[in-house]
Design a protein around this motif. Structure first.
Motif, PDB file in Angstrom:
ATOM      1  N   ASP A  87      39.852  53.184  30.384  1.00  0.00           N
ATOM      2  CA  ASP A  87      38.896  52.155  30.864  1.00  0.00           C
ATOM      3  C   ASP A  87      39.620  50.899  30.269  1.00  0.00           C
ATOM      4  OD1 ASP A  87      36.835  49.943  29.990  1.00  0.00           O
ATOM      5  OD2 ASP A  87      36.198  50.785  32.100  1.00  0.00           O
ATOM      6  N   GLY A  88      40.062  50.027  31.107  1.00  0.00           N
ATOM      7  CA  GLY A  88      40.904  48.920  30.753  1.00  0.00           C
ATOM      8  C   GLY A  88      40.355  47.828  30.115  1.00  0.00           C
ATOM      9  N   ARG A  89      38.969  47.899  30.226  1.00  0.00           N
ATOM     10  CA  ARG A  89      38.134  46.867  29.244  1.00  0.00           C
ATOM     11  C   ARG A  89      38.081  47.275  27.955  1.00  0.00           C
ATOM     12  NH1 ARG A  89      33.139  45.889  31.240  1.00  0.00           N
ATOM     13  NH2 ARG A  89      32.993  43.802  30.411  1.00  0.00           N
ATOM     14  N   GLU A  90      37.761  48.576  27.873  1.00  0.00           N
ATOM     15  CA  GLU A  90      37.515  49.107  26.528  1.00  0.00           C
ATOM     16  C   GLU A  90      38.738  49.207  25.615  1.00  0.00           C
ATOM     17  OE1 GLU A  90      36.281  51.218  22.938  1.00  0.00           O
ATOM     18  OE2 GLU A  90      35.200  49.936  24.607  1.00  0.00           O
ATOM     19  N   ARG A  91      40.000  49.404  26.412  1.00  0.00           N
ATOM     20  CA  ARG A  91      41.260  49.274  25.610  1.00  0.00           C
ATOM     21  C   ARG A  91      41.575  47.982  25.241  1.00  0.00           C
ATOM     22  NH1 ARG A  91      44.170  54.082  26.087  1.00  0.00           N
ATOM     23  NH2 ARG A  91      46.195  52.867  25.772  1.00  0.00           N
ATOM     24  N   MET A  92      41.361  47.008  26.115  1.00  0.00           N
ATOM     25  CA  MET A  92      41.556  45.547  25.779  1.00  0.00           C
ATOM     26  C   MET A  92      40.618  45.074  24.366  1.00  0.00           C
ATOM     27  SD  MET A  92      43.089  42.662  26.087  1.00  0.00           S
ATOM     28  CE  MET A  92      43.774  42.553  27.845  1.00  0.00           C
ATOM     29  N   MET A 154      50.434  35.531  27.190  1.00  0.00           N
ATOM     30  CA  MET A 154      49.272  34.602  26.847  1.00  0.00           C
ATOM     31  C   MET A 154      48.422  35.391  26.183  1.00  0.00           C
ATOM     32  SD  MET A 154      47.364  32.233  27.118  1.00  0.00           S
ATOM     33  CE  MET A 154      48.054  31.027  28.546  1.00  0.00           C
ATOM     34  N   LEU A 155      48.091  36.732  26.350  1.00  0.00           N
ATOM     35  CA  LEU A 155      47.667  37.567  25.353  1.00  0.00           C
ATOM     36  C   LEU A 155      48.022  37.635  23.926  1.00  0.00           C
ATOM     37  CD1 LEU A 155      45.590  39.598  24.460  1.00  0.00           C
ATOM     38  CD2 LEU A 155      46.930  41.424  25.390  1.00  0.00           C
ATOM     39  N   ARG A 156      49.604  37.620  24.005  1.00  0.00           N
ATOM     40  CA  ARG A 156      50.238  37.711  22.715  1.00  0.00           C
ATOM     41  C   ARG A 156      50.167  36.375  21.931  1.00  0.00           C
ATOM     42  NH1 ARG A 156      56.436  37.765  23.178  1.00  0.00           N
ATOM     43  NH2 ARG A 156      56.053  35.702  23.669  1.00  0.00           N
ATOM     44  N   ALA A 157      49.980  35.023  22.688  1.00  0.00           N
ATOM     45  CA  ALA A 157      49.816  33.813  22.263  1.00  0.00           C
ATOM     46  C   ALA A 157      48.436  33.455  21.810  1.00  0.00           C
ATOM     47  CB  ALA A 157      49.919  32.835  23.143  1.00  0.00           C
ATOM     48  N   LEU A 158      47.347  34.177  22.424  1.00  0.00           N
ATOM     49  CA  LEU A 158      46.238  34.102  22.039  1.00  0.00           C
ATOM     50  C   LEU A 158      45.659  35.058  20.670  1.00  0.00           C
ATOM     51  CD1 LEU A 158      44.320  34.456  25.667  1.00  0.00           C
ATOM     52  CD2 LEU A 158      44.346  32.314  23.955  1.00  0.00           C
ATOM     53  N   LEU A 159      46.274  36.181  20.661  1.00  0.00           N
ATOM     54  CA  LEU A 159      46.168  36.999  19.420  1.00  0.00           C
ATOM     55  C   LEU A 159      46.849  36.166  18.209  1.00  0.00           C
ATOM     56  CD1 LEU A 159      46.641  40.749  20.802  1.00  0.00           C
ATOM     57  CD2 LEU A 159      44.582  39.465  20.193  1.00  0.00           C
ATOM     58  N   MET A 160      48.161  35.736  18.451  1.00  0.00           N
ATOM     59  CA  MET A 160      48.706  35.055  17.243  1.00  0.00           C
ATOM     60  C   MET A 160      47.613  33.854  16.911  1.00  0.00           C
ATOM     61  SD  MET A 160      52.669  35.321  18.561  1.00  0.00           S
ATOM     62  CE  MET A 160      53.171  34.508  16.883  1.00  0.00           C
ATOM     63  N   GLY A 161      47.325  33.106  17.724  1.00  0.00           N
ATOM     64  CA  GLY A 161      46.613  31.971  17.596  1.00  0.00           C
ATOM     65  C   GLY A 161      45.144  32.278  16.874  1.00  0.00           C
ATOM     66  N   ALA A 162      44.794  33.348  17.272  1.00  0.00           N
ATOM     67  CA  ALA A 162      43.389  33.999  16.287  1.00  0.00           C
ATOM     68  C   ALA A 162      43.828  34.395  15.034  1.00  0.00           C
ATOM     69  CB  ALA A 162      42.804  35.264  17.171  1.00  0.00           C
ATOM     70  N   VAL A 163      44.810  35.064  14.715  1.00  0.00           N
ATOM     71  CA  VAL A 163      45.119  35.293  13.473  1.00  0.00           C
ATOM     72  C   VAL A 163      45.505  34.297  12.500  1.00  0.00           C
ATOM     73  CG1 VAL A 163      47.132  36.743  12.130  1.00  0.00           C
ATOM     74  CG2 VAL A 163      46.119  37.620  14.105  1.00  0.00           C
ATOM     75  N   TYR A 164      46.112  33.319  13.056  1.00  0.00           N
ATOM     76  CA  TYR A 164      46.601  32.181  12.228  1.00  0.00           C
ATOM     77  C   TYR A 164      45.083  31.364  12.069  1.00  0.00           C
ATOM     78  CZ  TYR A 164      47.937  27.397  11.102  1.00  0.00           C
ATOM     79  OH  TYR A 164      48.208  26.322  10.466  1.00  0.00           O
ATOM     80  N   LEU A 182      37.549  35.700  22.385  1.00  0.00           N
ATOM     81  CA  LEU A 182      38.441  36.515  22.963  1.00  0.00           C
ATOM     82  C   LEU A 182      37.592  37.268  24.016  1.00  0.00           C
ATOM     83  CD1 LEU A 182      41.077  37.158  20.046  1.00  0.00           C
ATOM     84  CD2 LEU A 182      41.427  36.022  22.336  1.00  0.00           C
ATOM     85  N   PHE A 183      36.702  37.826  23.543  1.00  0.00           N
ATOM     86  CA  PHE A 183      35.796  38.835  24.292  1.00  0.00           C
ATOM     87  C   PHE A 183      35.378  37.959  25.456  1.00  0.00           C
ATOM     88  CE2 PHE A 183      34.723  42.763  22.423  1.00  0.00           C
ATOM     89  CZ  PHE A 183      35.931  42.958  21.737  1.00  0.00           C
ATOM     90  N   LYS A 184      34.946  36.746  25.320  1.00  0.00           N
ATOM     91  CA  LYS A 184      34.332  36.055  26.610  1.00  0.00           C
ATOM     92  C   LYS A 184      35.524  35.762  27.602  1.00  0.00           C
ATOM     93  CE  LYS A 184      32.369  31.567  27.639  1.00  0.00           C
ATOM     94  NZ  LYS A 184      31.809  30.082  27.116  1.00  0.00           N
ATOM     95  N   ARG A 185      36.729  35.525  27.133  1.00  0.00           N
ATOM     96  CA  ARG A 185      37.969  35.225  28.108  1.00  0.00           C
ATOM     97  C   ARG A 185      38.363  36.387  28.837  1.00  0.00           C
ATOM     98  NH1 ARG A 185      42.310  31.864  28.534  1.00  0.00           N
ATOM     99  NH2 ARG A 185      44.085  32.735  29.611  1.00  0.00           N
ATOM    100  N   TYR A 186      38.267  37.531  28.231  1.00  0.00           N
ATOM    101  CA  TYR A 186      38.512  38.822  28.998  1.00  0.00           C
ATOM    102  C   TYR A 186      37.346  39.564  29.475  1.00  0.00           C
ATOM    103  CZ  TYR A 186      43.176  38.137  27.421  1.00  0.00           C
ATOM    104  OH  TYR A 186      44.596  37.270  27.240  1.00  0.00           O
ATOM    105  N   ARG A 187      36.152  38.865  29.298  1.00  0.00           N
ATOM    106  CA  ARG A 187      34.872  39.651  30.111  1.00  0.00           C
ATOM    107  C   ARG A 187      34.607  40.798  29.596  1.00  0.00           C
ATOM    108  NH1 ARG A 187      35.752  37.289  36.347  1.00  0.00           N
ATOM    109  NH2 ARG A 187      35.798  35.226  36.016  1.00  0.00           N
ATOM    110  N   LEU A 188      34.623  40.791  28.278  1.00  0.00           N
ATOM    111  CA  LEU A 188      34.343  42.257  27.540  1.00  0.00           C
ATOM    112  C   LEU A 188      32.860  42.213  26.954  1.00  0.00           C
ATOM    113  CD1 LEU A 188      37.870  42.316  25.398  1.00  0.00           C
ATOM    114  CD2 LEU A 188      37.173  43.341  27.866  1.00  0.00           C
TER     115      LEU A 188
END
Length: 228
Positions: A87-92, A154-164, A182-188
């Motif tokens: 499932d793509g949403r679960e993997r995200m 974009m995902l990479r940038a969002l993850l790096m921004g969240a870690v920062y 992040l979950f809201k953005r990717y509808r998780l």
């Protein structure tokens, strides 16, 4: 005594490099980047100090490779853990939780990594980073992206921004808040992945990194607090 075969020598070199990567992650996580020397890393790995420069141009490259190894193997483990899912949403969700989990559980190491990326040499391409990128691109594709070449950065940038944001000294943002955005953005759904108050089935054995570095037979994963 007959000389070692080429395959044996290659295996010894591989294990030596793996020990250096593991030692770099452990020491920078314990002491920070500036307080860790190449000599310290070689000593922890049980390697000759001159061997470090044989594999890596310098400390920055070694540490970046080591952290990217930890990141890509942590992500890989999260994506493939039981129960398996396509499932793509679960993997995200699992991918987001894996990277945010590193910021939460290894703040010194990840803070030093983020700081290193802002240095003059910036992002140092290496095989470990490419493996991490491949996993994230696959996650984006399985999530349903129609333009992976745009959505992966974009995902990479969002993850790096969240870690920062989770690690900025003096004003860190709580990981659950960053996760929610992040979950809201990717509808998780919040229950996907590993919510902050949940545990990975079977435990995570966070203190033992040997399973991420193929230096030989890895010790069994022990429950927290159990003596070695």
């Amino acid at each position: 005594m007959s000389p070692r075969s080429a395959s044996v020598n290659e295996e010894l070199r591989r294990r030596s490099k793996e020990r250096l990567l593991q030692a770099a992650v452990e020491l920078v996580g314990e002491r920070g980047y500036e307080a860790t020397t190449l000599g310290d890393i070689a000593d922890r790995a049980g390697s000759a100090r001159g061997l470090v420069s044989y594999y890596f141009p310098g400390k920055r490259q070694l540490v970046q490779s080591a952290v990217h190894r930890l990141m890509h193997r942590t992500l890989e483990e999260a994506l493939e853990r039981e129960p398996p899912t396509g499932d793509g949403r679960e993997r995200m969700a699992r991918a987001i939780d894996a990277i945010l989990g590193l910021a939460r559980d290894r703040p010194v190491l990840m803070r030093q990594h983020m700081a290193g990326l802002l240095q003059a040499e910036g992002f140092v391409p290496c095989p470990e980073q490419r493996r991490l990128a491949e996993l994230l691109r696959d996650t984006v594709a399985r999530h349903g992206s129609r333009d992976v070449d745009s959505d992966y950065p974009m995902l990479r940038a969002l993850l790096m921004g969240a870690v920062y944001a989770a690690l900025v000294p003096g004003a860190p943002m709580p990981v659950p808040v960053l996760r929610a955005e992040l979950f809201k953005r990717y509808r998780l759904d919040w229950e996907m992945g590993v919510p902050p108050d949940a545990q990975v089935p079977g435990g995570t054995c966070e203190a033992d990194l040997s399973r991420f570095f193929a230096t030989g037979s890895a010790p069994a994963c022990r429950p927290p607090g159990q003596p070695k």
